[in-house]
Each structure stands twice: as structure tokens, then as C-alpha cells.
Design a protein around this motif. Structure first.
Motif, PDB file in Angstrom:
ATOM      1  N   VAL A  52      36.329  90.120  -8.673  1.00 24.74           N
ATOM      2  CA  VAL A  52      35.326  89.101  -8.988  1.00 24.74           C
ATOM      3  C   VAL A  52      35.016  88.300  -7.721  1.00 24.74           C
ATOM      4  CG1 VAL A  52      34.791  87.067 -10.395  1.00 24.74           C
ATOM      5  CG2 VAL A  52      36.205  88.907 -11.351  1.00 24.74           C
ATOM      6  N   ILE A  53      33.767  88.379  -7.262  1.00 23.63           N
ATOM      7  CA  ILE A  53      33.340  87.569  -6.100  1.00 23.63           C
ATOM      8  C   ILE A  53      32.180  86.699  -6.552  1.00 23.63           C
ATOM      9  CG2 ILE A  53      32.597  87.572  -3.704  1.00 23.63           C
ATOM     10  CD1 ILE A  53      33.412  90.490  -3.499  1.00 23.63           C
ATOM     11  N   ARG A  54      32.412  85.390  -6.610  1.00 27.22           N
ATOM     12  CA  ARG A  54      31.337  84.491  -7.021  1.00 27.22           C
ATOM     13  C   ARG A  54      30.172  84.545  -6.030  1.00 27.22           C
ATOM     14  NH1 ARG A  54      35.299  80.856  -6.517  1.00 27.22           N
ATOM     15  NH2 ARG A  54      33.987  79.662  -5.067  1.00 27.22           N
ATOM     16  N   GLU A  55      28.970  84.304  -6.569  1.00 22.51           N
ATOM     17  CA  GLU A  55      27.760  84.295  -5.726  1.00 22.51           C
ATOM     18  C   GLU A  55      27.893  83.315  -4.556  1.00 22.51           C
ATOM     19  OE1 GLU A  55      25.335  86.310  -5.856  1.00 22.51           O
ATOM     20  OE2 GLU A  55      25.551  87.208  -7.836  1.00 22.51           O
ATOM     21  N   ASP A  56      28.592  82.188  -4.805  1.00 21.91           N
ATOM     22  CA  ASP A  56      28.672  81.162  -3.752  1.00 21.91           C
ATOM     23  C   ASP A  56      29.770  81.461  -2.730  1.00 21.91           C
ATOM     24  OD1 ASP A  56      30.782  80.759  -5.475  1.00 21.91           O
ATOM     25  OD2 ASP A  56      30.691  78.581  -5.412  1.00 21.91           O
ATOM     26  N   ASN A  57      30.436  82.613  -2.859  1.00 22.66           N
ATOM     27  CA  ASN A  57      31.440  82.969  -1.849  1.00 22.66           C
ATOM     28  C   ASN A  57      31.270  84.419  -1.411  1.00 22.66           C
ATOM     29  OD1 ASN A  57      35.087  82.873  -1.538  1.00 22.66           O
ATOM     30  ND2 ASN A  57      33.509  82.589  -0.032  1.00 22.66           N
ATOM     31  N   ARG A  58      30.009  84.851  -1.357  1.00 23.32           N
ATOM     32  CA  ARG A  58      29.733  86.237  -0.986  1.00 23.32           C
ATOM     33  C   ARG A  58      29.614  86.329   0.526  1.00 23.32           C
ATOM     34  NH1 ARG A  58      28.822  90.427  -4.110  1.00 23.32           N
ATOM     35  NH2 ARG A  58      28.519  89.524  -6.158  1.00 23.32           N
ATOM     36  N   MET A  59      30.565  86.991   1.146  1.00 16.96           N
ATOM     37  CA  MET A  59      30.541  87.187   2.600  1.00 16.96           C
ATOM     38  C   MET A  59      30.012  88.595   2.876  1.00 16.96           C
ATOM     39  SD  MET A  59      32.133  84.597   4.188  1.00 16.96           S
ATOM     40  CE  MET A  59      32.575  83.051   3.427  1.00 16.96           C
TER      41      MET A  59
END
Length: 460
Positions: A317-324
């Protein structure tokens, strides 16, 4: 009297809104009406994630009504700045809550009979007292964290914490708040692990202000169970375990069917469930770090490449606000990546082998309730204490360690995953604990009875 109306007030963060929403649904199932009060900012997120899902938001007549009040911050302020958020809440929300209650009463539709406030919003009990409404506090964290907060004045008195809320030079590395409680690592105190030292201290000052209102109620509810924290609950018997707070999966009641995933700030991606159906039993690493964790690019790279190195299927799970940016060597072909998952459903899926987690208490309770072992990678706050509890007390997890630069390397992740799959004790321990934890919410269980007692008191 008719159907009692309860006002529920969570702290303004996903990890607080979720358990309060689950608790509210339990009150509704037990014949109460609930007015659920979010901040305006979070209310918009919740309603928008329900609309994306196509769920009808509960109507005016419904048993669970969503309303909002301002949090005191400007629209573009950073709400992940905990110190700023707490200061704004304290200045703005007590007055706003009082006005909301007066407005509801002046319309005469639903007189509020009772307030359930998050521990981090316990000032609401003072607002209630002013208007003549009784209340309870609900702690979405562990009983140990509740006890730690409650004990800060004693720790200051005993010279363990100084008046500036830091550790004194003579503080031992490990202490016991009471002989019955497990040892605590003083460096893991939640307010010392919130980024800047000043942030944690401001948050703790706010929480100590909240704690001054605890004496206004006999009802200290907590999302825990007697088996998970026996020593802590015997030290502070006023804390009533009502956990695990799990979403109902029964769709009998149409009223509650609309509220299944209410309270989420992000839309859940259910496509991961059919992907899990295709994986072998007990093979998948579930990797999710909650609503706050932020990784920089370097740590993100190590995590990505570490997942590749394990050579096992993973759901990440990678939140939209922590997408690197993914590192160019990252293959990821064994994995599935989503931006938010229906976590309880995921954890109950037979394909899941273990949970790579930030050790937030909600995630911990959901993992325990599904007999899923943990690989513990805490980020901040109470998560460090939770890791110690999972690994050392409950023995259902392994800690993932950072190197001297504060980074979890890809090799460390691979090593711990292999260690987990070679451990014959951890899975049986998890399954055994699951039985005990779930017995609490079955008919006649401790949490079941405590909730019944609570509802009965409201109805009287």
C-alpha cells in the motif's frame, strides 16, 4: 426514554476516526443513534471517499449522521503538523462543539444524551458538563499508552521526566510504571518520537490538558483486551477493554450496510482481493504503513529493492501523498501495489503470510484478530512501544532494524523475511492469540459484556 442519541468525537486523524466509527456502528447495532463529528477538512475527505465508492451517505433520518465543525486551521495549512493541529483544536473546537450541540438542540430533532470523546479530545467532557451532558472517553491506542499519558504527572514528580517534558539526565533506559506492567524503554515515550522535539512536547502539553478532564467520567474505554495487556489493566482497572474494535461483516441490517467503510479518508482499492485469490496460501507479504508514515526517496528505494530481493509475492500500500519514483532496477513483478486497501479484509485472506507494518495500534489489533504475524517497522509516536509489545511480550513479531544512518536496508528486509519464514513458533503463537482476542467480542466475552454494560447505562 426513546432511542438515545450519542455524539461521537474522534481526534482529527485517520487512526482515530476509524476506531471511533467502528465503535459508533456498534452503538447503532445496539439501538442508539449517533451524531459523528469530524473536522470540516476530514468530513469532506470522508464524504468524498464514500461518493467515489458509490455508497449513499446516510440521510438526515438515519441512525448515524455525519456532521462537522472547523478545526481552526486555514484551508491550506499542513494538518500533518501535529503541534499546529493540537494548538488550533484547543483554541477553536470547544466553542464550535458547544455551538453545534446548541444548534442541534434548538432544532429539537435529536437531543444529545451522551458524548463519547477520543482520549485526545477529552476536553469535550467539559463542554458536556457545561450543558449537562455526561460522557466517556475512548482510547484508540493501547492501555499502556493510555496509562503512560495518565502517569506523566507522576513521572515528573519522580524525576523521570523533567518539567520541560524531556527525560532527565538520571532517567534509566528502562522503567516500569507499575510492578505489574511490562518494562518501557524511556526513549520510546511517544512524544519523544514525533520528529522535532518541540512538536512532541507541544502535543504532550495538549494531551495533558485533555487528561485533566478524565476525572469527569467513570467510563475509560479502550481498544484492547485482557490477554494483550493484563498487567496494565490490573494496574489501572478503570480502563475498560472493549476491543478488538472490528468492522461488522454482517450485511443483515440495511442501515449499517451503507456504513461499512465510512470514515475512510481515501477510497479503498478492492482489486487487491481478486489478486490475493490467485496467490498461494500463506505466501504474501502485506506491506502497509498507515496514514502518517512518510519515506524519503532513499528509504523508498531500499524498501522497493528489498521487496524484489525477498522473491516473494507482496501486496504493498503506497498512499498517493507518498508516491516516490520507483528505482529503475525495481522489477516488482511478483507484487501488487495499491494506494489504499480494505485492510481488515486483506488480513483475513488466507494468502497473507505476514504483515510488514508501522505498528499503529489499529493495524496491530487487526493483525492480532486475524492471527497474522508481524514484521515491525515503526515510524513515530506510540508505534515504538507497540513494536516492543508485539515482539517481546506477545512474541508474534520480529523487529526490522535501521542501520547507523537511520535507514532500513534492502538486505535487512530480506534477512528478516527469511527469518520469519524459517520460524516455526511465530505462526502458531499468532493463531493461538487470535482465538483469545476474538473470544472477547463473542457473546459472554469481556469486551462484549463491557460494551453491553455501557449501552445499558446510556439507555438508562
Amino acid at each position: 426514554m426513546g432511542i438515545p442519541t450519542v455524539l461521537a468525537l474522534p481526534f482529527a486523524a485517520q487512526g482515530h476516526v476509524n476506531p471511533m466509527m467502528t465503535f459508533s456502528q456498534k452503538l447503532v447495532e445496539n439501538g442508539c443513534k449517533v451524531i459523528f463529528v469530524n473536522t470540516e477538512f476530514n468530513h469532506r475527505r470522508v464524504v468524498s471517499s464514500m461518493e467515489q465508492k458509490g455508497a449513499s451517505s446516510p440521510d438526515e433520518e438515519s441512525v448515524l449522521k455525519l456532521v462537522s465543525i472547523p478545526d481552526g486551521l486555514a484551508p491550506d495549512d499542513d494538518r500533518s503538523d501535529q503541534a499546529k493541529l493540537c494548538e488550533a483544536i484547543q483554541k477553536t473546537m470547544p466553542e464550535a462543539l458547544e455551538k453545534l450541540i446548541e444548534d442541534i438542540h434548538s432544532k429539537g430533532e435529536n437531543k444529545i444524551n451522551f458524548i463519547v470523546a477520543d482520549v485526545c479530545m477529552a476536553w469535550a467532557l467539559d463542554v458536556g458538563r457545561k450543558i449537562g451532558i455526561k460522557g466517556a472517553v475512548l482510547c484508540p491506542a493501547s492501555a499502556a499508552i493510555f496509562t503512560l499519558l495518565h502517569s506523566v504527572p507522576m513521572l515528573i514528580h519522580d524525576g523521570i521526566v523533567d518539567s520541560d517534558l524531556g527525560l532527565t539526565s538520571t532517567t534509566e533506559k528502562r522503567i516500569r510504571i507499575s510492578p505489574s506492567m511490562p518494562e518501557m524503554d524511556t526513549e520510546d515515550f511517544f512524544w519523544l518520537n514525533m520528529g522535532e522535539p518541540s512538536t512532541g512536547k507541544k502535543v504532550l502539553k495538549y494531551l495533558l490538558h485533555c487528561a485533566e478532564s478524565f476525572h469527569l467520567t467513570e467510563w475509560w474505554l479502550c481498544n484492547t483486551t485482557p490477554e494483550l495487556e493484563p498487567g496494565t489493566l490490573s494496574y489501572l482497572p478503570k480502563i475498560l477493554p472493549i476491543g478488538p474494535l472490528l468492522r461488522s461483516n454482517d450485511n443483515d441490517s440495511k442501515k449499517i450496510a451503507t456504513t461499512k467503510s465510512m470514515g475512510q479518508f481515501w477510497e479503498e482499492d478492492h482489486s487487491c482481493m481478486s489478486w490475493l485469490d490467485e496467490q498461494a496460501h500463506g505466501s504474501v507479504l502485506y506491506v502497509a504503513f498507515g496514514s502518517f508514515t512518510l519515506f524519503d526517496q532513499n528509504q523508498f528505494n531500499e524498501l522497493s529493492l528489498g521487496l524484489d530481493l525477498t522473491n516473494r509475492p507482496f501486496l504493498w500500500v503506497i498512499r498517493e501523498d507518498n508516491r516516490m519514483a520507483y528505482p529503475h532496477e525495481f522489477k516488482g513483478q511478483k507484487g501488487k501495489i495499491v494506494s489504499w486497501a480494505p485492510q481488515q479484509k486483506v488480513l483475513s485472506h488466507p494468502a497473507i503470510a505476514c504483515f510488514v507494518t508501522h505498528c499503529g495500534w489499529n493495524s496491530t489489533m487487526e493483525g492480532l484478530s486475524n492471527g497474522v504475524p508481524f514484521l515491525c517497522w515503526p515510524y513515530f509516536g506510540d508505534q515504538l512501544c507497540n513494536r516492543t509489545h508485539i515482539c517481546d511480550e506477545l512474541m508474534v513479531g520480529l523487529g526490522i532494524d535501521k542501520d547507523q544512518n537511520g535507514v532500513v536496508s534492502r538486505e535487512e528486509l530480506k534477512t528478516k523475511v527469511e527469518q520469519f519464514f524459517n520460524d516455526d513458533n511465530i505462526k502458531p503463537m499468532s493463531v493461538g492469540l487470535k482465538e483469545k482476542v476474538l473470544n472477547n467480542i463473542a457473546k459472554g466475552g469481556t469486551s462484549y459484556e463491557n460494551l453491553n454494560k455501557f449501552v445499558k447505562m446510556i439507555k438508562e
